[in-house]
Design a protein around this motif. Structure first.
Motif, PDB file in Angstrom:
ATOM      1  N   LEU A  53      68.375  -5.608  67.458  1.00 35.68           N
ATOM      2  CA  LEU A  53      67.399  -6.409  66.725  1.00 35.68           C
ATOM      3  C   LEU A  53      66.481  -5.532  65.892  1.00 35.68           C
ATOM      4  O   LEU A  53      66.231  -5.804  64.721  1.00 35.68           O
ATOM      5  N   ILE A  54      65.985  -4.457  66.485  1.00 37.26           N
ATOM      6  CA  ILE A  54      64.963  -3.644  65.821  1.00 37.26           C
ATOM      7  C   ILE A  54      65.574  -2.622  64.878  1.00 37.26           C
ATOM      8  O   ILE A  54      65.186  -2.535  63.705  1.00 37.26           O
ATOM      9  N   GLY A  57      68.853  -4.800  62.917  1.00 32.61           N
ATOM     10  CA  GLY A  57      68.375  -6.004  62.251  1.00 32.61           C
ATOM     11  C   GLY A  57      67.099  -5.754  61.462  1.00 32.61           C
ATOM     12  O   GLY A  57      66.770  -6.512  60.564  1.00 32.61           O
ATOM     13  N   LEU A  59      64.109  -6.003  62.560  1.00 34.57           N
ATOM     14  CA  LEU A  59      63.038  -6.930  62.945  1.00 34.57           C
ATOM     15  C   LEU A  59      61.804  -6.158  63.423  1.00 34.57           C
ATOM     16  O   LEU A  59      61.922  -5.156  64.112  1.00 34.57           O
ATOM     17  N   ARG A  63      58.543  -9.892  66.260  1.00 36.41           N
ATOM     18  CA  ARG A  63      59.614 -10.870  66.020  1.00 36.41           C
ATOM     19  C   ARG A  63      60.729 -10.680  67.048  1.00 36.41           C
ATOM     20  O   ARG A  63      61.298 -11.652  67.553  1.00 36.41           O
ATOM     21  N   ALA A  64      61.034  -9.427  67.339  1.00 40.62           N
ATOM     22  CA  ALA A  64      62.069  -9.135  68.342  1.00 40.62           C
ATOM     23  C   ALA A  64      61.650  -9.713  69.696  1.00 40.62           C
ATOM     24  O   ALA A  64      62.481 -10.251  70.432  1.00 40.62           O
ATOM     25  N   ALA A  87      66.898 -15.714  63.195  1.00 44.73           N
ATOM     26  CA  ALA A  87      65.843 -14.692  63.261  1.00 44.73           C
ATOM     27  C   ALA A  87      66.174 -13.466  62.411  1.00 44.73           C
ATOM     28  O   ALA A  87      65.295 -12.678  62.078  1.00 44.73           O
ATOM     29  N   LEU A  88      67.445 -13.325  62.039  1.00 48.25           N
ATOM     30  CA  LEU A  88      67.871 -12.122  61.308  1.00 48.25           C
ATOM     31  C   LEU A  88      67.244 -12.066  59.918  1.00 48.25           C
ATOM     32  O   LEU A  88      66.933 -13.099  59.331  1.00 48.25           O
ATOM     33  N   PRO A  89      67.082 -10.861  59.394  1.00 51.50           N
ATOM     34  CA  PRO A  89      66.570 -10.748  58.025  1.00 51.50           C
ATOM     35  C   PRO A  89      67.517 -11.453  57.059  1.00 51.50           C
ATOM     36  O   PRO A  89      68.737 -11.383  57.230  1.00 51.50           O
TER      37      PRO A  89
END
Lengths: 238, 238
Positions: A53-54, A57, A59, A63-64, A87-89
């Protein structure tokens, strides 16, 4: 396992694991004694998702944390994927952020408000028509719906209008691509692992898809050249 | 036409036109008298290409100047497209540039040199096998060839190896997408206009293709959910 083993298994450095702990992204392990903490397989899975995620992604930590909290709920695989997916960019036209590099000011570039708004409204209608025509089920909350409208509006403002009919062949190929994507998720039962794979697929595999298109374009240029040369009688006599 | 008309026709502000003139990207017009310069259609086309390269393609001015010089040579359409295509910014894994945001240090994340190098070498071989298998004609100078190998190497280091066979179905869909792309170039004779369209197609249309994949993924998630629910007897009795 100890934190050093957790680091080795997850590929995340010890200092970063401690940072994720402080930020509340990773639950604590079991304290064996005041200086030794024991971690388990769940921590490995969870760390892999956090890293995806971080780092992949892109994020922000806050947000993560939201995504991790959502994924922890007793969701089914469908809902887990839906949460992560939204939630992804969001891919966007590359114009923003590039402006000003060459001394041009963006506000000067944009045609006046009325024309711009008309282009945006028309683009939104084309996206809805496309989704309906394809029979796609897309949530009202999808960030990709307005993003596609915005990309089409940018193209309209630059003088290239894509109609719904122009987009349908591309949408059909996108459906086939998404089917290949989902075939890669088959057999993954654990929801945290499923969420991690979905991030890798949507974000990290995306440059692969883009680069395959570029390579295929180069080959298509060769094929077009051959065809035109043959059509003009300059071919090899075929 | 005067510079104000040139600005209106090209959508490029007067100040930016003057900047491109100073940077040598745009040839001078015909001086009618010491204070009035006349521009023609060629300037409009040329300005559109400059805008595409710099504002959409994100090329630095020096790189845009090289492309413009190359496109000015007496090239055929094939060569014009090849020059522009290789000059465009190359899609890359989104990991670089994102690092450090969360306090992690990139050098710690990467497994040691030997493993990384092995992954890169293996990825290069897979790209070559893919290109040969697809029968694609790709120049040795293509920037997309090493970029694809690098993307695959990143995936390998993160624990996901894509074999040549895994990639072939994606490559086939990329070929179909590239054919749609080239259909859009049919009938454009002027090389400067062709170059401009190629930039728009490769760069500005790319987010559209990416967003269609995201939308199709959301729909594929619905379809997978329906299928699994029916398979477990939780369906609607179909």
């Amino acid at each position: 396992m100890r934190i050093s083993e957790l680091s080795r298994r997850s590929g995340v450095p010890v200092a970063t694991i401690k940072y994720y702990r402080r930020e509340g992204l990773l639950p604590g392990g079991r304290a064996l004694n005041p200086t030794t903490v024991e971690y388990d397989e769940e921590h490995v899975q969870r760390l892999r998702l956090i890293r995806s995620l971080i780092q992949l992604g892109g994020l922000p930590v806050a947000r993560a944390r939201e995504v991790l909290e959502a994924v922890e709920q007793p969701l089914d695989a469908f809902e887990t994927l839906a949460v992560v997916h939204h939630a992804l960019p969001v891919p966007a036209a590359e114009t923003s952020g590039k402006d000003g590099k060459d001394g041009a000011r963006r506000d000067e570039e944009e045609p006046g408000g009325a024309a711009g708004e008309a282009a945006s409204a028309g683009a939104g209608a084309r996206v809805e028509a496309l989704i309906e025509n394809m029979g796609w089920r897309i949530s009202d909350a999808s960030p990709h719906r307005p993003a596609l409208a915005e990309s089409l509006a940018v193209l309209s403002r630059l003088g290239t209008d894509y109609t719904t009919d122009d987009l349908i062949p591309y949408a059909r190929l996108a459906t086939s691509t998404a089917d290949l994507d989902f075939a890669q998720l088959e057999g993954i039962e654990d929801h945290i692992a499923l969420a991690e794979r979905a991030v890798v697929l949507s974000v990290l595999f995306e440059p692969v898809v883009r680069l395959l298109r570029r390579l295929a374009q180069e080959d298509a240029n060769h094929r077009r050249h051959d065809r035109n040369a043959c059509g003009r009688g300059e071919g090899t006599g075929e």
